[in-house]
Design a protein around this motif. Structure first.
Motif, PDB file in Angstrom:
ATOM      1  N   LYS A  43       0.825  -1.198   0.000  1.00  0.00           N
ATOM      2  CA  LYS A  43       0.000   0.000   0.000  1.00  0.00           C
ATOM      3  C   LYS A  43       0.864   1.254   0.000  1.00  0.00           C
ATOM      4  O   LYS A  43       2.073   1.193   0.186  1.00  0.00           O
ATOM      5  N   GLU A  44       0.219   2.384  -0.198  1.00  0.00           N
ATOM      6  CA  GLU A  44       0.923   3.656  -0.224  1.00  0.00           C
ATOM      7  C   GLU A  44       1.205   4.161   1.181  1.00  0.00           C
ATOM      8  O   GLU A  44       0.525   3.815   2.148  1.00  0.00           O
ATOM      9  N   ARG A  45       2.217   4.992   1.287  1.00  0.00           N
ATOM     10  CA  ARG A  45       2.549   5.639   2.541  1.00  0.00           C
ATOM     11  C   ARG A  45       1.434   6.588   2.962  1.00  0.00           C
ATOM     12  O   ARG A  45       0.857   7.299   2.130  1.00  0.00           O
ATOM     13  N   GLU A  46       1.132   6.621   4.252  1.00  0.00           N
ATOM     14  CA  GLU A  46       0.082   7.492   4.749  1.00  0.00           C
ATOM     15  C   GLU A  46       0.527   8.202   6.022  1.00  0.00           C
ATOM     16  O   GLU A  46       1.286   7.670   6.830  1.00  0.00           O
ATOM     17  N   LEU A  47       0.026   9.411   6.191  1.00  0.00           N
ATOM     18  CA  LEU A  47       0.305  10.180   7.398  1.00  0.00           C
ATOM     19  C   LEU A  47      -0.474   9.612   8.571  1.00  0.00           C
ATOM     20  O   LEU A  47      -1.683   9.384   8.473  1.00  0.00           O
ATOM     21  N   VAL A  48       0.201   9.412   9.686  1.00  0.00           N
ATOM     22  CA  VAL A  48      -0.417   8.902  10.899  1.00  0.00           C
ATOM     23  C   VAL A  48      -0.635  10.006  11.921  1.00  0.00           C
ATOM     24  O   VAL A  48      -1.718  10.144  12.491  1.00  0.00           O
ATOM     25  N   ALA A  49       0.401  10.793  12.172  1.00  0.00           N
ATOM     26  CA  ALA A  49       0.333  11.820  13.196  1.00  0.00           C
ATOM     27  C   ALA A  49       1.409  12.864  12.964  1.00  0.00           C
ATOM     28  O   ALA A  49       2.459  12.564  12.395  1.00  0.00           O
ATOM     29  N   SER A  50       1.144  14.083  13.402  1.00  0.00           N
ATOM     30  CA  SER A  50       2.108  15.171  13.300  1.00  0.00           C
ATOM     31  C   SER A  50       2.081  15.992  14.570  1.00  0.00           C
ATOM     32  O   SER A  50       1.074  16.032  15.278  1.00  0.00           O
ATOM     33  N   LEU A  51       3.182  16.683  14.828  1.00  0.00           N
ATOM     34  CA  LEU A  51       3.315  17.457  16.053  1.00  0.00           C
ATOM     35  C   LEU A  51       4.165  18.686  15.801  1.00  0.00           C
ATOM     36  O   LEU A  51       5.227  18.607  15.189  1.00  0.00           O
ATOM     37  N   SER A  52       3.706  19.822  16.304  1.00  0.00           N
ATOM     38  CA  SER A  52       4.421  21.073  16.141  1.00  0.00           C
ATOM     39  C   SER A  52       5.738  21.046  16.904  1.00  0.00           C
ATOM     40  O   SER A  52       5.981  20.204  17.774  1.00  0.00           O
ATOM     41  N   ALA A  53       6.599  22.002  16.575  1.00  0.00           N
ATOM     42  CA  ALA A  53       7.945  22.024  17.147  1.00  0.00           C
ATOM     43  C   ALA A  53       7.934  22.071  18.669  1.00  0.00           C
ATOM     44  O   ALA A  53       8.753  21.422  19.328  1.00  0.00           O
ATOM     45  N   GLY A  54       7.012  22.850  19.236  1.00  0.00           N
ATOM     46  CA  GLY A  54       6.930  22.963  20.679  1.00  0.00           C
ATOM     47  C   GLY A  54       6.156  21.849  21.354  1.00  0.00           C
ATOM     48  O   GLY A  54       6.121  21.783  22.588  1.00  0.00           O
ATOM     49  N   PHE A  56       2.824  21.283  21.228  1.00  0.00           N
ATOM     50  CA  PHE A  56       1.510  21.675  21.733  1.00  0.00           C
ATOM     51  C   PHE A  56       0.370  21.523  20.737  1.00  0.00           C
ATOM     52  O   PHE A  56      -0.798  21.529  21.146  1.00  0.00           O
ATOM     53  N   ASN A  57       0.679  21.386  19.459  1.00  0.00           N
ATOM     54  CA  ASN A  57      -0.350  21.230  18.436  1.00  0.00           C
ATOM     55  C   ASN A  57      -0.117  19.935  17.678  1.00  0.00           C
ATOM     56  O   ASN A  57       0.959  19.734  17.105  1.00  0.00           O
ATOM     57  N   SER A  58      -1.124  19.070  17.670  1.00  0.00           N
ATOM     58  CA  SER A  58      -0.965  17.755  17.080  1.00  0.00           C
ATOM     59  C   SER A  58      -2.079  17.444  16.090  1.00  0.00           C
ATOM     60  O   SER A  58      -3.155  18.047  16.116  1.00  0.00           O
ATOM     61  N   HIS A  59      -1.804  16.481  15.236  1.00  0.00           N
ATOM     62  CA  HIS A  59      -2.769  15.959  14.289  1.00  0.00           C
ATOM     63  C   HIS A  59      -2.705  14.437  14.330  1.00  0.00           C
ATOM     64  O   HIS A  59      -1.619  13.863  14.402  1.00  0.00           O
ATOM     65  N   LEU A  60      -3.866  13.802  14.279  1.00  0.00           N
ATOM     66  CA  LEU A  60      -3.950  12.349  14.200  1.00  0.00           C
ATOM     67  C   LEU A  60      -4.869  11.960  13.059  1.00  0.00           C
ATOM     68  O   LEU A  60      -5.927  12.569  12.875  1.00  0.00           O
ATOM     69  N   ALA A  61      -4.471  10.953  12.311  1.00  0.00           N
ATOM     70  CA  ALA A  61      -5.339  10.421  11.275  1.00  0.00           C
ATOM     71  C   ALA A  61      -6.598   9.825  11.905  1.00  0.00           C
ATOM     72  O   ALA A  61      -6.560   9.298  13.019  1.00  0.00           O
ATOM     73  N   ASP A  62      -7.703   9.899  11.175  1.00  0.00           N
ATOM     74  CA  ASP A  62      -8.965   9.381  11.700  1.00  0.00           C
ATOM     75  C   ASP A  62      -8.866   7.901  12.088  1.00  0.00           C
ATOM     76  O   ASP A  62      -9.501   7.459  13.047  1.00  0.00           O
TER      77      ASP A  62
END
Length: 115
Positions: A43-54, A56-62
């Motif tokens: 399968k293709e590569r997918e984004l799981v999670a991201s986090l800001s430099a400090g 404090f701000n995050s993203h999670l895949a559904d």
């Protein structure tokens, strides 16, 4: 050398937990937005999670919300991915990436979830 190195992968059963680590060196880790990606076999590569430099701000895949969390320790130049209630569909090679570009990746660590 500029380097990212993932660790913590392995073989686990469904419902178990795992924590991945990504250690950066050779660059200003604390200044970089960081991300975890995964690529299941075939399968293709997918984004799981991201986090800001400090950290404090995050993203999670559904697909992982409520089960995974992302964090970082800038004093240790380390990014983490806590994975709980693992499912077979989480099986993949997990990579960390630094920054917004496509040029700074780790080698990846294998996570296999199987009964």
């Amino acid at each position: 050398q500029v380097r990212l190195e993932e660790s913590g992968g392995g073989l686990v059963q469904p419902g178990e937990s795992l924590r991945l680590s990504c250690v950066g060196s050779g660059f200003m880790f604390s200044s970089f937005y960081m991300s975890w990606y995964r690529q299941p076999p075939g399968k293709e590569r997918e984004l799981v999670a991201s986090l800001s430099a400090g950290g404090f701000n995050s993203h999670l895949a559904d697909s992982v919300k409520g089960r995974f969390s992302i964090s970082r320790d800038n004093d240790k130049n380390t990014l983490y991915l806590q994975m709980n209630d693992l499912k077979p569909e989480d099986t993949a090679v997990y990579f960390c990436k630094a920054g917004y570009g496509d040029d700074l990746w780790g080698q990846g660590t294998q996570v296999t979830v199987s009964s």
